[in-house]
Design a protein around this motif. Sequence first.
Motif, mmCIF file in Angstrom:
data_model
loop_
_atom_site.group_PDB
_atom_site.id
_atom_site.type_symbol
_atom_site.label_atom_id
_atom_site.label_comp_id
_atom_site.label_asym_id
_atom_site.label_seq_id
_atom_site.Cartn_x
_atom_site.Cartn_y
_atom_site.Cartn_z
ATOM 1 N N LEU A 1 16.024 10.144 2.877
ATOM 2 C CA LEU A 1 15.638 8.631 3.488
ATOM 3 C C LEU A 1 14.632 8.331 2.854
ATOM 4 C CD1 LEU A 1 16.176 6.520 5.663
ATOM 5 C CD2 LEU A 1 14.693 7.917 7.173
ATOM 6 N N ALA A 2 14.645 6.976 2.578
ATOM 7 C CA ALA A 2 13.473 6.259 2.166
ATOM 8 C C ALA A 2 12.976 5.441 3.266
ATOM 9 C CB ALA A 2 13.512 5.413 0.731
ATOM 10 N N LEU A 3 11.666 5.800 4.084
ATOM 11 C CA LEU A 3 11.496 5.013 5.139
ATOM 12 C C LEU A 3 10.454 3.874 4.606
ATOM 13 C CD1 LEU A 3 11.686 5.324 8.331
ATOM 14 C CD2 LEU A 3 9.505 6.230 8.345
ATOM 15 N N LEU A 4 10.934 2.627 4.615
ATOM 16 C CA LEU A 4 10.195 1.432 4.114
ATOM 17 C C LEU A 4 9.539 0.711 5.058
ATOM 18 C CD1 LEU A 4 13.117 0.326 1.620
ATOM 19 C CD2 LEU A 4 11.257 1.922 1.178
ATOM 20 N N VAL A 5 8.322 0.773 5.114
ATOM 21 C CA VAL A 5 7.381 -0.032 5.928
ATOM 22 C C VAL A 5 6.657 -1.072 5.702
ATOM 23 C CG1 VAL A 5 5.786 0.971 7.999
ATOM 24 C CG2 VAL A 5 7.337 2.567 6.929
ATOM 25 N N PRO A 6 7.037 -2.307 5.919
ATOM 26 C CA PRO A 6 6.136 -3.349 5.396
ATOM 27 C C PRO A 6 4.937 -3.580 6.198
ATOM 28 C CG PRO A 6 8.338 -4.152 5.926
ATOM 29 C CD PRO A 6 8.261 -2.748 6.398
ATOM 30 N N PHE A 7 3.906 -3.857 5.660
ATOM 31 C CA PHE A 7 2.516 -3.544 6.199
ATOM 32 C C PHE A 7 1.320 -4.515 5.588
ATOM 33 C CE2 PHE A 7 -1.663 -1.294 6.130
ATOM 34 C CZ PHE A 7 -1.500 -1.066 7.516
ATOM 35 N N ILE B 1 8.145 8.578 3.270
ATOM 36 C CA ILE B 1 7.397 7.439 3.698
ATOM 37 C C ILE B 1 6.799 6.630 2.856
ATOM 38 C CG2 ILE B 1 6.037 6.444 5.765
ATOM 39 C CD1 ILE B 1 6.505 9.354 6.989
ATOM 40 N N PHE B 2 7.132 5.093 2.624
ATOM 41 C CA PHE B 2 6.561 4.254 1.850
ATOM 42 C C PHE B 2 5.868 3.208 2.821
ATOM 43 C CE2 PHE B 2 10.027 6.199 -0.772
ATOM 44 C CZ PHE B 2 9.374 6.486 -1.949
ATOM 45 N N ILE B 3 4.516 2.923 2.558
ATOM 46 C CA ILE B 3 4.117 2.122 3.138
ATOM 47 C C ILE B 3 3.765 0.803 2.222
ATOM 48 C CG2 ILE B 3 1.784 1.123 4.356
ATOM 49 C CD1 ILE B 3 3.395 3.611 5.362
ATOM 50 N N LEU B 4 4.487 -0.330 2.363
ATOM 51 C CA LEU B 4 4.391 -1.557 1.381
ATOM 52 C C LEU B 4 3.461 -2.544 2.009
ATOM 53 C CD1 LEU B 4 8.449 -1.783 1.744
ATOM 54 C CD2 LEU B 4 7.022 -0.227 0.015
ATOM 55 N N ASN B 5 2.339 -2.463 1.230
ATOM 56 C CA ASN B 5 1.161 -2.912 1.540
ATOM 57 C C ASN B 5 0.960 -4.176 0.877
ATOM 58 O OD1 ASN B 5 -1.510 -3.601 2.910
ATOM 59 N ND2 ASN B 5 -2.476 -2.387 1.090
ATOM 60 N N GLN B 6 1.073 -5.367 1.535
ATOM 61 C CA GLN B 6 0.947 -6.748 0.681
ATOM 62 C C GLN B 6 -0.422 -6.878 0.623
ATOM 63 O OE1 GLN B 6 3.414 -9.777 2.375
ATOM 64 N NE2 GLN B 6 2.224 -11.318 1.219
ATOM 65 N N ARG C 1 -0.461 2.440 -6.622
ATOM 66 C CA ARG C 1 0.393 3.547 -5.920
ATOM 67 C C ARG C 1 -0.419 4.838 -5.649
ATOM 68 N NH1 ARG C 1 6.324 4.014 -6.737
ATOM 69 N NH2 ARG C 1 7.195 5.862 -5.955
ATOM 70 N N THR C 2 -0.576 5.318 -4.498
ATOM 71 C CA THR C 2 -1.205 6.262 -4.152
ATOM 72 C C THR C 2 -0.558 7.406 -3.033
ATOM 73 O OG1 THR C 2 -3.189 4.667 -4.054
ATOM 74 C CG2 THR C 2 -3.436 6.908 -2.975
ATOM 75 N N GLU C 3 -0.482 8.689 -3.199
ATOM 76 C CA GLU C 3 -0.175 9.427 -2.237
ATOM 77 C C GLU C 3 -1.010 9.984 -1.367
ATOM 78 O OE1 GLU C 3 3.147 10.260 -2.596
ATOM 79 O OE2 GLU C 3 3.269 9.094 -4.563
ATOM 80 N N THR D 1 3.597 7.623 0.702
ATOM 81 C CA THR D 1 3.176 6.697 -0.434
ATOM 82 C C THR D 1 2.791 5.393 -0.065
ATOM 83 O OG1 THR D 1 4.830 8.337 -1.645
ATOM 84 C CG2 THR D 1 3.951 6.061 -2.874
ATOM 85 N N VAL D 2 1.502 4.945 -0.566
ATOM 86 C CA VAL D 2 1.277 3.706 -0.459
ATOM 87 C C VAL D 2 1.315 2.838 -1.609
ATOM 88 C CG1 VAL D 2 -0.860 2.199 0.279
ATOM 89 C CG2 VAL D 2 -0.511 4.403 1.545
#
Length: 323
Positions: free
Chosen positions: A91-97, A124-129, A293-295, A304-305
Motif C-alpha cells: 500500500l502507498a499511503l498518500l497523505v496531502p499535507f 507512507i508518503f507525506i505530500l507537502n505542498q 524527497r526526504t526519508e 517519505t516526505v
Amino acid sequence: MGPARRRDALRLRGGGSPALLRLFPGRLSAFPLFLLALLLGFASLLWLQLSCSGEGPAPGGQHRGVPRQPCPPPAPPQPPEEEPSWGPHRLALLVPFRERFEELLAFVPYMHRFLSKKRIRHRIFILNQVDHFRFNRASLINVGFLESGNDTDYIAMHDVDLLPLNEHLDYSFPEAGPFHVASPELHPLYHYKTYVGGILLLTKQHYELCNGMSNRFWGWGREDDEFYRRIKGAGLQVRRPSGITTGYETFQHLHDPAWRKRDQKRIAAQKQEQFKVDREGGLNNVRYRVESRTELSVAGAPCTVLNILLDCDTNETPWCTFG
C-alpha cells in the motif's frame, strides 16, 4: 587525600552530593555506582510507564482535536522478505499535507503501527505542498500516485487528521473496486451517501482508469464529490465496511476547527465550477515539480516526505490564488 577532602573536591567539581556520598562510605568503587545507575534507570522507566497515557488516541472521542501523549511504542513487526502472511501487495499511503505538523507527528507512528499489526506492507508518503498557491488536495494525490514507485500496487487517499480506532477496519488490497474506509456511516462529520473522502482505497489500475482526480479544485472541499462521479463514470462500484459496530466512534478526528480554519472561499467562476465534472484533466495534465524527497523516521516509523511545487494556469483556474 583523605575522605573529607575527597568529598569536598567532588562537590566543587559537581561530581557528587553529600546525600549520594553517604550511601557509599569510605572509598567509592565502580560497582556501587553502576548499581545505583541501574536502580535509577529502572525507576525512570517505571515512572514513565505509569505516567504516560497509552499508545493511541483517547477512546470514546475524549479530548477531540488533541492527540493523547503516547508512551514509547513497541517496535511494530517488520515483514520478512519471504513472509507469506503479509501478502503480496504493498500500500502507498498518500497523505496531502501543509503546515499541520502536530497532526503529522501523531499520524505517522500511529498508522505505521496500525498497518503493521494488520500485516499490511506499506509506505507512507507525506505530500507537502510548498508553493504559494491555495491548497490543492486532489493534485497532491495525483503527484503522490505518480511518485509512489513500482513497488506499491494500491493507494490510500488518507487525511492526516483521521485516525482509525477500530482494528477491524479493512486496509487490504481492494481488488473488487474502490473501498471507502471512512464511510458515511462511520465518519464523525460527513454522512451523505455519495461521500468518498477521508480514507479511500483503490488499486493503481482503477485510479488510472479514473484518470486520477481533477486538478481544478484549489481551496478546501468538493474534489471528493467530483471524484465520486469519475468512479461511477469508469463503471466502478464503491464498497464500504460491513460489520463495524463502533459507529461515529470508529475514527478520531484530530482537526481543531478553531485553530486550523479551512480555506473554504469560493471566488469568481469557482462558485459555478465546483459542481462540474472535469472530463479532461487529471493524472494526464497535473503540473508539478518535486523540490526534494526526504526519508524520515517519526518515533521509529518511516515515511517519505515529498516537498511539492504545484503549478497553476491562471487562465484556466484563476482561483488558485486570492489575488
